[in-house]
Enzyme design. Structure first.
Site, PDB file in Angstrom:
ATOM      1  N   SER A  12       0.890  -1.175   0.000  1.00 36.33           N
ATOM      2  CA  SER A  12       0.000   0.000   0.000  1.00 36.33           C
ATOM      3  C   SER A  12       0.914   1.206   0.000  1.00 36.33           C
ATOM      4  O   SER A  12       2.079   1.107   0.418  1.00 36.33           O
ATOM      5  CB  SER A  12      -0.837  -0.007   1.285  1.00 36.33           C
ATOM      6  N   TYR A  38      -1.960  -1.217  10.682  1.00 33.89           N
ATOM      7  CA  TYR A  38      -2.058  -1.484   9.240  1.00 33.89           C
ATOM      8  C   TYR A  38      -0.860  -0.859   8.507  1.00 33.89           C
ATOM      9  O   TYR A  38      -0.213  -1.512   7.692  1.00 33.89           O
ATOM     10  CB  TYR A  38      -3.376  -0.937   8.686  1.00 33.89           C
TER      11      TYR A  38
END
Ligand SMILES: NC(=O)c1ccc[n+]([C@@H]2O[C@H](COP(=O)([O-])OP(=O)(O)OC[C@H]3O[C@@H](n4cnc5c(N)ncnc54)[C@H](OP(=O)(O)O)[C@@H]3O)[C@@H](O)[C@H]2O)c1
Length: 264
Positions: A133, A147
Site C-alpha cells: 500500500s 495497518y
C-alpha cells in the site's frame, strides 16, 4: 506448456481483478481466500483452468497447504494480495483484530514469499508481486497504526529481496504494489470511509500487472499518489506523520455494511 499463477485474496477487489487479467493472458489460476462461494462465482466467469484453495491465510498451516497444492506446478506469477486494515486509535482498537491482521498482512505474506521465491529460484524464472500500500511508503499512519506498520514490513521486505535478486543477476522478479485508495470491500472490513476518491480495482490491477512485467520494484498506481509519495520524501518525518494524521482524521468510521454475495 501451461503457465500457472497463484493469487491470494482473489475472492474480491484487487485480487479478483488480477484473476480476470491473468485469465485473459492465458494463465491457469490457483485462487485462494476464505470465501469459497465467491471464488466459485469468479471461477465460472473466467475462461481458463482454475483451482480453488479455500484457505484462512491467518493460519500458518493453511499457508503451507496452499503451497503444497502448487509445489509441483511451474508457477510463473505469485501475487500475495490477501490483506485487510483496521481503523481507530491504537489504544482503543481490538488487539485480536490487529493480531489477525498481522498474521495475514505480514506472516502469511512472509511465509508465501519465502516458499514461492525458493521455487522460482529453482525454476530460474518467475514473478512475485506483493500487494502492499502507499501506507507502506510512509513513516507511520496514526489511526491505522498497525495497518501502516504491516504494509511497511511488506515494502521493506520486498525491496530487500529485489536487491538481493538484482545483485545475483537472478531472472526472478520481486516487487510491491503500493496503491492509494482503491474502491473495494477494504473499507467495510477496515470499518472506515476514505477521505479521498479511490481508483477502480480493475485499473489498479491492470497498472500493477503492466509495471510488474516491466520489472518495476515499487509500483504506485495514480499520478497524484506518486507525486504525494515523492514530495513526502523531502518532508521532515515528524511533519509528514502529522500531515498523515490530519488526513487520516478526515476519514470516518464506516457503517460496517456487510458485503453480500454479489459477483466480484
Ligand atoms: N482498497 C484499498 O484502498 C487498498 C489500498 C492499498 C492497499 N490495499 C491492499 O490490497 C489488498 C487487497 O485488498 P482489497 O482492497 O482488494 O480489499 P478486499 O476487497 O477486502 O479484498 C481482500 C481480500 O483478502 C482476502 N483475505 C482477507 N483475510 C484473509 C484471510 N485470513 N485468509 C485468506 N484471504 C483473506 C479476502 O478474502 P476472504 O474474505 O474471502 O478470505 C479478499 O479476497 C490488501 O492487501 C490491501 O491491504 C488496498
Amino acid at each position: 506448456m501451461k503457465k500457472y499463477a497463484v493469487i491470494t485474496g482473489a475472492s474480491s477487489g484487487i485480487g479478483a481483478e488480477f484473476a480476470k487479467i491473468l485469465a485473459q493472458e492465458g494463465y491457469s489460476l490457483i485462487l485462494a481466500a476464505r470465501r469459497q462461494e465467491r471464488l466459485e462465482c469468479l471461477k465460472k466467469r473466467l475462461k481458463t483452468e482454475c483451482e480453488i484453495v479455500t484457505a484462512d491465510l491467518g493460519k500458518k498451516e493453511d499457508c503451507y497447504r496452499l503451497f503444497q497444492t502448487v509445489k509441483d506446478k511451474p508457477v510463473e506469477i505469485w501475487i500475495n494480495n490477501a490483506g485487510f486494515g483496521n481503523f481507530g486509535t491504537f489504544k482503543t482498537s481490538s488487539l485480536q483484530k490487529e493480531l489477525d491482521m498481522l498474521n495475514v498482512n505480514v506472516r502469511a505474506l512472509h511465509i508465501l514469499t519465502k516458499l514461492a521465491l525458493g521455487k522460482m529460484v529453482k525454476q530460474n524464472s518467475g514473478y512475485i508481486l506483493n500487494v502492499a500500500s502507499c501506507a507502506g511508503l510512509m513513516p507511520a499512519g496514526p489511526y491505522m497504526a498497525a495497518y501502516y506498520a504491516s504494509k511497511s514490513y511488506v515494502t521493506s521486505l520486498t525491496r530487500a529481496i529485489a536487491e538481493e535478486l538484482r545483485s545475483e543477476k537472478s531472472p526472478v522478479y520481486a516487487g510491491c504494489l503500493c496503491p492509494g485508495p482503491v474502491n473495494t470491500e477494504f473499507n467495510d472490513v477496515a470499518n472506515v470511509e476514505f477521505a479521498l476518491p479511490g481508483i477502480s480495482a480493475a485499473s489498479c490491477a491492470r497498472y500493477g500487472y503492466e509495471q510488474m512485467k516491466r520489472r518495476k520494484t515499487v509500483i504506485v498506481p495514480k499520478c497524484s499518489v506518486r507525486l504525494a509519495m515523492t514530495l513526502g520524501r523531502f518532508l521532515p518525518q515528524e511533519l509528514y506523520i502529522r500531515i498523515a494524521a490530519r488526513q487520516q482524521k478526515k476519514k470516518k468510521y464506516g457503517s460496517r455494511k456487510k458485503a453480500g454475495c454479489k459477483l466480484p
